[in-house]
Design a protein around this motif. Structure first.
Motif, PDB file in Angstrom:
ATOM      1  N   ARG A  67       4.659  12.956   1.497  1.00  0.00           N
ATOM      2  CA  ARG A  67       5.614  11.912   1.545  1.00  0.00           C
ATOM      3  C   ARG A  67       5.232  10.672   2.420  1.00  0.00           C
ATOM      4  O   ARG A  67       4.245  10.651   3.182  1.00  0.00           O
ATOM      5  CB  ARG A  67       6.975  12.295   2.215  1.00  0.00           C
ATOM      6  N   VAL A  68       5.855   9.314   2.029  1.00  0.00           N
ATOM      7  CA  VAL A  68       5.479   8.282   2.572  1.00  0.00           C
ATOM      8  C   VAL A  68       6.758   7.493   2.620  1.00  0.00           C
ATOM      9  O   VAL A  68       7.358   7.356   1.978  1.00  0.00           O
ATOM     10  CB  VAL A  68       4.472   7.408   1.683  1.00  0.00           C
ATOM     11  N   THR A  69       6.915   7.147   3.982  1.00  0.00           N
ATOM     12  CA  THR A  69       7.956   6.523   4.431  1.00  0.00           C
ATOM     13  C   THR A  69       7.456   4.967   5.004  1.00  0.00           C
ATOM     14  O   THR A  69       6.434   4.882   5.714  1.00  0.00           O
ATOM     15  CB  THR A  69       8.818   7.103   5.592  1.00  0.00           C
ATOM     16  N   THR A  70       8.164   3.920   4.694  1.00  0.00           N
ATOM     17  CA  THR A  70       7.964   2.425   5.076  1.00  0.00           C
ATOM     18  C   THR A  70       9.017   2.153   6.090  1.00  0.00           C
ATOM     19  O   THR A  70      10.114   2.375   5.538  1.00  0.00           O
ATOM     20  CB  THR A  70       7.706   1.613   4.160  1.00  0.00           C
ATOM     21  N   VAL A 128       4.361   5.947  -5.622  1.00  0.00           N
ATOM     22  CA  VAL A 128       4.326   5.989  -7.045  1.00  0.00           C
ATOM     23  C   VAL A 128       3.487   6.989  -7.349  1.00  0.00           C
ATOM     24  O   VAL A 128       3.545   7.770  -8.204  1.00  0.00           O
ATOM     25  CB  VAL A 128       3.864   4.615  -7.648  1.00  0.00           C
ATOM     26  N   GLU A 129       2.041   6.941  -6.957  1.00  0.00           N
ATOM     27  CA  GLU A 129       1.032   7.923  -7.258  1.00  0.00           C
ATOM     28  C   GLU A 129       1.440   9.216  -6.853  1.00  0.00           C
ATOM     29  O   GLU A 129       1.354  10.234  -7.712  1.00  0.00           O
ATOM     30  CB  GLU A 129      -0.197   7.316  -6.490  1.00  0.00           C
ATOM     31  N   LEU A 130       1.927   9.517  -5.829  1.00  0.00           N
ATOM     32  CA  LEU A 130       2.287  10.981  -5.382  1.00  0.00           C
ATOM     33  C   LEU A 130       3.798  11.454  -6.120  1.00  0.00           C
ATOM     34  O   LEU A 130       3.600  12.621  -6.379  1.00  0.00           O
ATOM     35  CB  LEU A 130       2.867  10.912  -3.832  1.00  0.00           C
ATOM     36  N   ALA A 131       4.286  10.301  -6.484  1.00  0.00           N
ATOM     37  CA  ALA A 131       5.610  10.849  -7.401  1.00  0.00           C
ATOM     38  C   ALA A 131       5.104  11.327  -8.765  1.00  0.00           C
ATOM     39  O   ALA A 131       5.470  12.454  -9.190  1.00  0.00           O
ATOM     40  CB  ALA A 131       6.615   9.883  -7.426  1.00  0.00           C
ATOM     41  N   LYS A 132       4.100  10.646  -9.141  1.00  0.00           N
ATOM     42  CA  LYS A 132       3.678  10.776 -10.535  1.00  0.00           C
ATOM     43  C   LYS A 132       2.971  12.427 -10.534  1.00  0.00           C
ATOM     44  O   LYS A 132       3.095  13.151 -11.601  1.00  0.00           O
ATOM     45  CB  LYS A 132       2.669   9.851 -10.987  1.00  0.00           C
ATOM     46  N   ALA A 133       2.247  12.487  -9.320  1.00  0.00           N
ATOM     47  CA  ALA A 133       1.423  13.810  -9.131  1.00  0.00           C
ATOM     48  C   ALA A 133       2.688  14.900  -8.678  1.00  0.00           C
ATOM     49  O   ALA A 133       1.987  16.188  -8.730  1.00  0.00           O
ATOM     50  CB  ALA A 133       0.476  13.549  -8.396  1.00  0.00           C
ATOM     51  N   LEU A 162       0.672  -1.267   0.077  1.00  0.00           N
ATOM     52  CA  LEU A 162      -0.086  -0.159  -0.163  1.00  0.00           C
ATOM     53  C   LEU A 162       0.787   1.140  -0.175  1.00  0.00           C
ATOM     54  O   LEU A 162       0.456   2.281  -0.622  1.00  0.00           O
ATOM     55  CB  LEU A 162      -0.913   0.033   1.156  1.00  0.00           C
ATOM     56  N   SER A 163       1.980   1.090   0.839  1.00  0.00           N
ATOM     57  CA  SER A 163       2.816   2.491   0.955  1.00  0.00           C
ATOM     58  C   SER A 163       3.573   2.615  -0.314  1.00  0.00           C
ATOM     59  O   SER A 163       3.598   3.839  -0.775  1.00  0.00           O
ATOM     60  CB  SER A 163       3.885   2.300   2.082  1.00  0.00           C
ATOM     61  N   GLU A 164       4.050   1.687  -1.156  1.00  0.00           N
ATOM     62  CA  GLU A 164       4.747   1.858  -2.269  1.00  0.00           C
ATOM     63  C   GLU A 164       3.856   2.093  -3.321  1.00  0.00           C
ATOM     64  O   GLU A 164       4.143   3.174  -4.167  1.00  0.00           O
ATOM     65  CB  GLU A 164       5.145   0.425  -2.702  1.00  0.00           C
ATOM     66  N   GLY A 165       2.449   1.698  -3.442  1.00  0.00           N
ATOM     67  CA  GLY A 165       1.705   2.037  -4.250  1.00  0.00           C
ATOM     68  C   GLY A 165       1.291   3.814  -4.214  1.00  0.00           C
ATOM     69  O   GLY A 165       1.367   4.423  -4.998  1.00  0.00           O
ATOM     70  N   LEU A 166       1.175   4.269  -3.020  1.00  0.00           N
ATOM     71  CA  LEU A 166       1.051   5.520  -2.812  1.00  0.00           C
ATOM     72  C   LEU A 166       2.442   6.288  -3.048  1.00  0.00           C
ATOM     73  O   LEU A 166       1.965   7.552  -3.774  1.00  0.00           O
ATOM     74  CB  LEU A 166       0.976   5.726  -1.132  1.00  0.00           C
ATOM     75  N   ALA A 186      15.116   7.034  11.324  1.00  0.00           N
ATOM     76  CA  ALA A 186      15.008   6.771  10.071  1.00  0.00           C
ATOM     77  C   ALA A 186      13.820   7.487   9.566  1.00  0.00           C
ATOM     78  O   ALA A 186      13.835   7.868   8.391  1.00  0.00           O
ATOM     79  CB  ALA A 186      14.596   5.203  10.017  1.00  0.00           C
ATOM     80  N   ILE A 187      12.785   7.778  10.199  1.00  0.00           N
ATOM     81  CA  ILE A 187      11.819   8.712   9.815  1.00  0.00           C
ATOM     82  C   ILE A 187      12.278  10.115   9.479  1.00  0.00           C
ATOM     83  O   ILE A 187      11.815  10.513   8.444  1.00  0.00           O
ATOM     84  CB  ILE A 187      10.717   8.796  10.999  1.00  0.00           C
ATOM     85  N   GLU A 188      13.104  10.588  10.438  1.00  0.00           N
ATOM     86  CA  GLU A 188      13.715  11.761  10.214  1.00  0.00           C
ATOM     87  C   GLU A 188      14.584  12.006   8.752  1.00  0.00           C
ATOM     88  O   GLU A 188      14.660  12.832   8.299  1.00  0.00           O
ATOM     89  CB  GLU A 188      14.224  12.542  11.582  1.00  0.00           C
ATOM     90  N   SER A 189      15.134  10.949   8.425  1.00  0.00           N
ATOM     91  CA  SER A 189      15.966  10.898   7.075  1.00  0.00           C
ATOM     92  C   SER A 189      15.311  11.262   6.184  1.00  0.00           C
ATOM     93  O   SER A 189      15.925  11.620   5.188  1.00  0.00           O
ATOM     94  CB  SER A 189      16.623   9.281   7.271  1.00  0.00           C
ATOM     95  N   GLY A 190      13.854  10.866   5.808  1.00  0.00           N
ATOM     96  CA  GLY A 190      13.333  11.236   4.756  1.00  0.00           C
ATOM     97  C   GLY A 190      13.367  10.235   3.810  1.00  0.00           C
ATOM     98  O   GLY A 190      12.790  10.191   2.579  1.00  0.00           O
ATOM     99  N   ARG A 191      13.971   9.215   3.921  1.00  0.00           N
ATOM    100  CA  ARG A 191      14.102   7.918   3.001  1.00  0.00           C
ATOM    101  C   ARG A 191      12.671   7.351   2.624  1.00  0.00           C
ATOM    102  O   ARG A 191      11.605   7.231   3.714  1.00  0.00           O
ATOM    103  CB  ARG A 191      15.194   6.952   3.340  1.00  0.00           C
ATOM    104  N   ASN A 192      12.617   6.711   1.661  1.00  0.00           N
ATOM    105  CA  ASN A 192      11.194   5.928   1.419  1.00  0.00           C
ATOM    106  C   ASN A 192      11.107   4.644   2.241  1.00  0.00           C
ATOM    107  O   ASN A 192       9.914   4.449   2.583  1.00  0.00           O
ATOM    108  CB  ASN A 192      11.097   5.652  -0.163  1.00  0.00           C
ATOM    109  N   GLU A 193      12.168   3.924   2.250  1.00  0.00           N
ATOM    110  CA  GLU A 193      11.984   2.626   3.036  1.00  0.00           C
ATOM    111  C   GLU A 193      13.418   2.547   3.760  1.00  0.00           C
ATOM    112  O   GLU A 193      14.547   3.098   3.543  1.00  0.00           O
ATOM    113  CB  GLU A 193      12.099   1.393   1.897  1.00  0.00           C
ATOM    114  N   CYS A 194      13.036   2.267   5.181  1.00  0.00           N
ATOM    115  CA  CYS A 194      14.219   2.037   6.292  1.00  0.00           C
ATOM    116  C   CYS A 194      14.074   0.774   6.775  1.00  0.00           C
ATOM    117  O   CYS A 194      13.003   0.598   7.449  1.00  0.00           O
ATOM    118  CB  CYS A 194      14.146   3.290   6.892  1.00  0.00           C
TER     119      CYS A 194
END
Length: 250
Positions: free
Chosen positions: A180-183, A170-175, A164-168, A216-224
Motif C-alpha cells: 500500500r502507498v499513502t500520501t 497505479v502500478e500496484l493496483a494494476k498488479a 511518485l506516490s500516485e504512480g506507484l 490518517a496513516i492508520e485509516s488506510g486511505r490513499n491520500e489524506c
C-alpha cells in the motif's frame, strides 16, 4: 502483533512526533536521522515511558543515497521485516526564482524530491521482496498547486513526491499487489521547519498535528490532508481557484 515502522527525519518535528505516537501504540521503531544525539535521547525517553518497547536508531543522511539503501536493508534484516516506511525527512528552505537563491532551491529539490525518491526505491526494494508493506510519503498542502516566491521550489518538490506516490499506487493496483502507498498532505503544523514563515493559517501544535498524521496513516486511505479539517476543503479549493484569485492570496 506489533509492527515494525521505519521513520526518516525522526530526530525532530513531525518525525519525532509520529515516533512518539506509534510508540504509544506499542509498535517497534526504526528511527533514522543525521543527528544521532537527538535520536539517542528520544530512544532513551521512549524506553523509559514504554518499558519493553523495541527501538533501533541509525545515522542517516538521506542525501547519501547509497547509505539510504544500506540502512533500510540493514534494518529489515535486523527486525526480520519492515511493515511500514514513512518518508518524512525534508527541508523547508527556498527563495524566489531569479533572486540569487539557486543553491537553496537546489538543496530543497535534492532533499525533498531526489532523496525521497531514493527512500521510496529502498523501501519498495524491501517491500517487493517481502510482498507486503505500507509506504507513507509526507508531501504538503502546498503541493496541490504551484506556489509563489520562497514557496515555489518547496511546493514543486512536494508535488513531485505526490506524483511518485500516485504512480506507484497505479502500478500496484494494476498488479493487485498487497503493498500500500499513502500520501499525506500536512497543513501548518508547528515545527522548526516553518517557524520563520510569517503567515501560518490554521496552525496546530506538533502533538495535535502528529496525532492527526498517525490517524490518517492508520485509516488506510490513499491520500489524506492533515489535520482533516480545515485542510481537506482548503486542498479542494486550492486545486480549482483561478490564477488571479490565487495570486491575491499570497
Amino acid at each position: 502483533m506489533s509492527r515494525t515502522i521505519l521513520i526518516t527525519g525522526a530526530s525532530s518535528g513531525l518525525g519525532e512526533g509520529m515516533a512518539r505516537e506509534f510508540a504509544a501504540r506499542g509498535d517497534q521503531l526504526a528511527l533514522c536521522a543525521r543527528r544521532t544525539d537527538r535520536l539517542d535521547a528520544l530512544k532513551a525517553q521512549l524506553l523509559q515511558d514504554y518499558p519493553g518497547l523495541t527501538v533501533e536508531v541509525r545515522a542517516l543522511d538521506v542525501n547519501d543515497h547509497d547509505q539510504v539503501f544500506e540502512v533500510f536493508g540493514e534494518l529489515q534484516q535486523h527486525f526480520g521485516r519492515l511493515d511500514r516506511v514513512i518518508v518524512n525527512a525534508g527541508v523547508g528552505q527556498g527563495q524566489a526564482l531569479g533572486t540569487g537563491g539557486f543553491q537553496a532551491n537546489r538543496d530543497t529539490a535534492q532533499t525533498n524530491f531526489v532523496a525521497a525518491l531514493a527512500q521510496m526505491e529502498a523501501a519498495m526494494t524491501v517491500f517487493r521482496a517481502q510482498n507486503q508493506g505500507h509506504l507513507v510519503t509526507v508531501s504538503s498542502v502546498s503541493a496541490v498547486r504551484g506556489m509563489p516566491a520562497a514557496m515555489t521550489s518547496y511546493a514543486a518538490s512536494k508535488a513531485g513526491v505526490a506524483a511518485l506516490s500516485e504512480g506507484l499506487r497505479v502500478e500496484l493496483a494494476k498488479a493487485k499487489s498487497p503493498i500500500r502507498v499513502t500520501t499525506l498532505y500536512p497543513g501548518y503544523i508547528h515545527t522548526a521547519i516553518n517557524e520563520n514563515v510569517k503567515h501560518r493559517p490554521f496552525l496546530v501544535d506538533t502533538r495535535t498535528g502528529c496525532r492527526a498524521m498517525v490517524k490518517a496513516i492508520e485509516s488506510g486511505r490513499n491520500e489524506c490532508f492533515v489535520p482533516r479539517w480545515p485542510w481537506t476543503p482548503i486542498g479542494f479549493l486550492l486545486r480549482r481557484l483561478p490564477l488571479p484569485v490565487l495570486a491575491r492570496m499570497f
